[in-house]
Design a protein around this motif. Structure first.
Motif, mmCIF file in Angstrom:
data_model
loop_
_atom_site.group_PDB
_atom_site.id
_atom_site.type_symbol
_atom_site.label_atom_id
_atom_site.label_comp_id
_atom_site.label_asym_id
_atom_site.label_seq_id
_atom_site.Cartn_x
_atom_site.Cartn_y
_atom_site.Cartn_z
ATOM 1 N N THR A 52 -0.639 7.888 0.907
ATOM 2 C CA THR A 52 -0.618 7.072 2.094
ATOM 3 C C THR A 52 -0.511 5.627 1.919
ATOM 4 O O THR A 52 -1.575 5.278 1.292
ATOM 5 C CB THR A 52 -1.559 7.347 3.237
ATOM 6 O OG1 THR A 52 -1.432 8.785 3.485
ATOM 7 C CG2 THR A 52 -1.463 6.848 4.555
ATOM 8 N N VAL A 53 0.320 4.853 2.344
ATOM 9 C CA VAL A 53 0.297 3.479 2.074
ATOM 10 C C VAL A 53 -0.204 2.628 3.304
ATOM 11 O O VAL A 53 -0.105 3.166 4.349
ATOM 12 C CB VAL A 53 1.769 2.882 2.171
ATOM 13 C CG1 VAL A 53 1.636 1.393 1.926
ATOM 14 C CG2 VAL A 53 2.293 3.360 0.875
ATOM 15 N N VAL A 54 -1.375 2.039 3.085
ATOM 16 C CA VAL A 54 -2.268 1.042 3.993
ATOM 17 C C VAL A 54 -1.953 -0.450 4.116
ATOM 18 O O VAL A 54 -2.845 -1.120 4.680
ATOM 19 C CB VAL A 54 -3.776 1.516 3.804
ATOM 20 C CG1 VAL A 54 -3.818 3.328 4.052
ATOM 21 C CG2 VAL A 54 -4.175 1.589 2.583
ATOM 22 N N SER A 55 -1.152 -0.923 3.305
ATOM 23 C CA SER A 55 -1.059 -2.429 3.433
ATOM 24 C C SER A 55 0.509 -2.595 2.719
ATOM 25 O O SER A 55 1.161 -1.953 2.420
ATOM 26 C CB SER A 55 -2.128 -3.120 2.533
ATOM 27 O OG SER A 55 -2.284 -4.252 2.874
ATOM 28 N N ASP A 56 0.597 -3.873 2.765
ATOM 29 C CA ASP A 56 1.942 -4.852 2.156
ATOM 30 C C ASP A 56 2.266 -4.255 0.660
ATOM 31 O O ASP A 56 1.234 -4.738 -0.070
ATOM 32 C CB ASP A 56 1.899 -6.008 2.454
ATOM 33 C CG ASP A 56 3.070 -6.941 2.089
ATOM 34 O OD1 ASP A 56 4.181 -5.985 1.661
ATOM 35 O OD2 ASP A 56 2.928 -8.048 1.850
ATOM 36 N N LEU A 57 3.427 -3.895 0.345
ATOM 37 C CA LEU A 57 3.572 -3.414 -1.086
ATOM 38 C C LEU A 57 4.568 -4.720 -1.742
ATOM 39 O O LEU A 57 4.745 -4.538 -2.727
ATOM 40 C CB LEU A 57 4.265 -2.137 -1.206
ATOM 41 C CG LEU A 57 3.741 -1.053 -0.690
ATOM 42 C CD1 LEU A 57 4.537 0.300 -0.920
ATOM 43 C CD2 LEU A 57 2.357 -0.827 -1.203
ATOM 44 N N SER A 58 4.757 -5.856 -1.145
ATOM 45 C CA SER A 58 5.470 -6.810 -1.473
ATOM 46 C C SER A 58 4.898 -7.500 -3.022
ATOM 47 O O SER A 58 5.991 -7.613 -3.943
ATOM 48 C CB SER A 58 5.915 -7.882 -0.592
ATOM 49 O OG SER A 58 4.612 -8.566 -0.240
ATOM 50 N N TRP A 117 -3.791 -0.223 -6.013
ATOM 51 C CA TRP A 117 -2.509 0.338 -6.083
ATOM 52 C C TRP A 117 -2.493 1.795 -6.064
ATOM 53 O O TRP A 117 -1.125 2.413 -5.816
ATOM 54 C CB TRP A 117 -1.611 -0.275 -6.959
ATOM 55 C CG TRP A 117 -1.373 -2.016 -6.879
ATOM 56 C CD1 TRP A 117 -2.129 -2.897 -7.852
ATOM 57 C CD2 TRP A 117 -0.917 -2.697 -5.764
ATOM 58 N NE1 TRP A 117 -1.916 -4.200 -7.174
ATOM 59 C CE2 TRP A 117 -1.062 -3.959 -5.960
ATOM 60 C CE3 TRP A 117 0.008 -2.225 -4.667
ATOM 61 C CZ2 TRP A 117 -0.700 -4.804 -5.086
ATOM 62 C CZ3 TRP A 117 0.198 -3.045 -3.724
ATOM 63 C CH2 TRP A 117 0.156 -4.614 -4.177
ATOM 64 N N ASN A 118 -3.378 2.656 -6.581
ATOM 65 C CA ASN A 118 -3.419 4.002 -6.684
ATOM 66 C C ASN A 118 -4.583 4.389 -6.790
ATOM 67 O O ASN A 118 -5.492 4.786 -7.705
ATOM 68 C CB ASN A 118 -2.511 4.288 -7.783
ATOM 69 C CG ASN A 118 -2.414 5.940 -8.119
ATOM 70 O OD1 ASN A 118 -2.922 6.649 -7.301
ATOM 71 N ND2 ASN A 118 -1.918 6.282 -9.258
ATOM 72 N N PRO A 160 -8.370 0.026 -0.875
ATOM 73 C CA PRO A 160 -6.971 0.494 -1.173
ATOM 74 C C PRO A 160 -6.059 -0.151 -0.486
ATOM 75 O O PRO A 160 -5.997 -0.474 0.446
ATOM 76 C CB PRO A 160 -7.252 1.955 -0.821
ATOM 77 C CG PRO A 160 -8.828 1.980 -0.451
ATOM 78 C CD PRO A 160 -9.252 0.776 -0.372
ATOM 79 N N THR A 161 -4.718 -0.305 -1.367
ATOM 80 C CA THR A 161 -3.327 -0.315 -0.680
ATOM 81 C C THR A 161 -2.503 0.795 -0.615
ATOM 82 O O THR A 161 -1.827 1.161 0.266
ATOM 83 C CB THR A 161 -2.707 -1.407 -1.808
ATOM 84 O OG1 THR A 161 -3.401 -2.595 -1.572
ATOM 85 C CG2 THR A 161 -1.490 -1.856 -1.051
#
Length: 312
Positions: A104-110, A200-201, A215-216
């Motif tokens: 699950t992604v919880v933030s910006d991945l830019s 990132w993981n 976490p991101t």
């Protein structure tokens, strides 16, 4: 931003959560889903879910003959090999972020999307939990062996150097690997990896490390999948995005394991440090990360719904 994942029927609940949570924080995300064993019903479900949530997703069919010739494993299906097909399935792209369907992604991945790879084939996060026997087999240490759940691919380099073919040949020569795809990738790209920060993981079972690490991407590794166990570590984060997304998969109804619950109660009354640490770390994680994050996400979702109501 190109995001790739792969799934069979076992991971569809997690995949839907990955799609929704990623887009929630990354409006420019475009998704490619590798069909590594999806039923027609689940393909329809994914398509309808994507349309309802305005997710730009494409389903790509994995070549089953390529997957079936690779070593079988008692713990995972051949879907684990699907990430090796990314360079050939996405010939029009030079870079992609791969994320496992149980994340699950919880933030910006830019930042992850734009960071230079400096001539490396991959970027990934150190695993740190692989058995020494497996590390010895591939001739690596814990300080260089990465987890394959989140990877940034230089697809152009992979195609140019025929890296996927090299990974496959390694697999065919080493059929006894415990983590076949992961170990084969590590052995093949050794020395050509950019190491990423743990955020990132972030493995969900490492929740005691919060808030030192925020976490991101939360990766629900192992058996504690939040769509199967409602008390899995950091399951509340998954559940928040599931509710917002309108996922057709309900919250699991699993009951507490009596033996485990009894052991915990006895441990607490016996003042054993192990059990009190669990209580402490759980409460700290909830107050410092889980609850504030869910409140923030719910507030933002409410604002977005008012501005852009979703179709039923």
């Amino acid at each position: 931003m190109i995001i790739v994942s792969a799934s069979d029927d076992n991971f569809v609940p997690g995949l839907l959560n990955l799609l929704y949570s990623t887009l929630f924080h990354n409006k420019d995300a475009e998704f490619y889903i590798i069909d590594a064993g999806l039923s027609n019903a689940n393909i329809d479900l994914i398509v309808n879910f994507s349309n309802r949530n305005k997710i730009q997703s494409h389903i790509l069919l994995a070549d089953k003959s390529q997957l079936d010739r690779l070593p079988e494993n008692p713990y995972w299906t051949s879907a684990m090999y699907a990430r090796l097909l990314i360079p050939q399935l996405l010939p029009q792209h030079s870079r992609a972020i791969y994320i496992d369907a149980d994340a699950t992604v919880v933030s910006d991945l830019s930042e992850l999307w734009t960071m230079p790879l400096d001539g490396n084939l991959l970027a990934g996060v150190l695993d740190g939990s692989v058995h020494q026997e497996e590390l010895d087999h591939v001739g690596m240490g814990n300080d260089e062996y990465i987890n394959s759940g989140v990877l940034v691919f230089d697809l152009a380099l992979w195609r140019e150097e025929k890296t996927a073919e090299q990974v496959v040949q390694y697999l065919l020569r080493n059929r006894e690997l415990i983590f076949p795809d992961q170990s084969a990738i590590n052995a093949t790209v050794k020395g050509r990896v950019k190491f990423l920060d743990r955020r990132w993981n972030f493995f969900s079972w490492k929740y005691p490390e919060i808030p030192a690490i925020t976490p991101t991407i939360i990766h629900y590794t192992g058996d504690n999948k939040p769509w199967k166990k409602r008390r899995a570590p950091l399951a509340a984060i998954y559940e928040a995005y599931r509710k917002l997304s309108g996922s057709d998969f309900p919250r699991p109804r699993d009951l507490p394991e009596f033996t485990k619950a009894r052991r915990t109660v006895v441990g607490l009354f016996s003042l054993r440090p192990k059990y009190w640490k669990i209580v402490y770390y759980t409460a700290r994680c909830r107050s410092k990360f889980t609850t504030p994050h869910i409140r923030q996400v719910m507030a933002r979702a409410s604002q977005l719904d008012q501005a852009h109501p979703r179709k039923p």
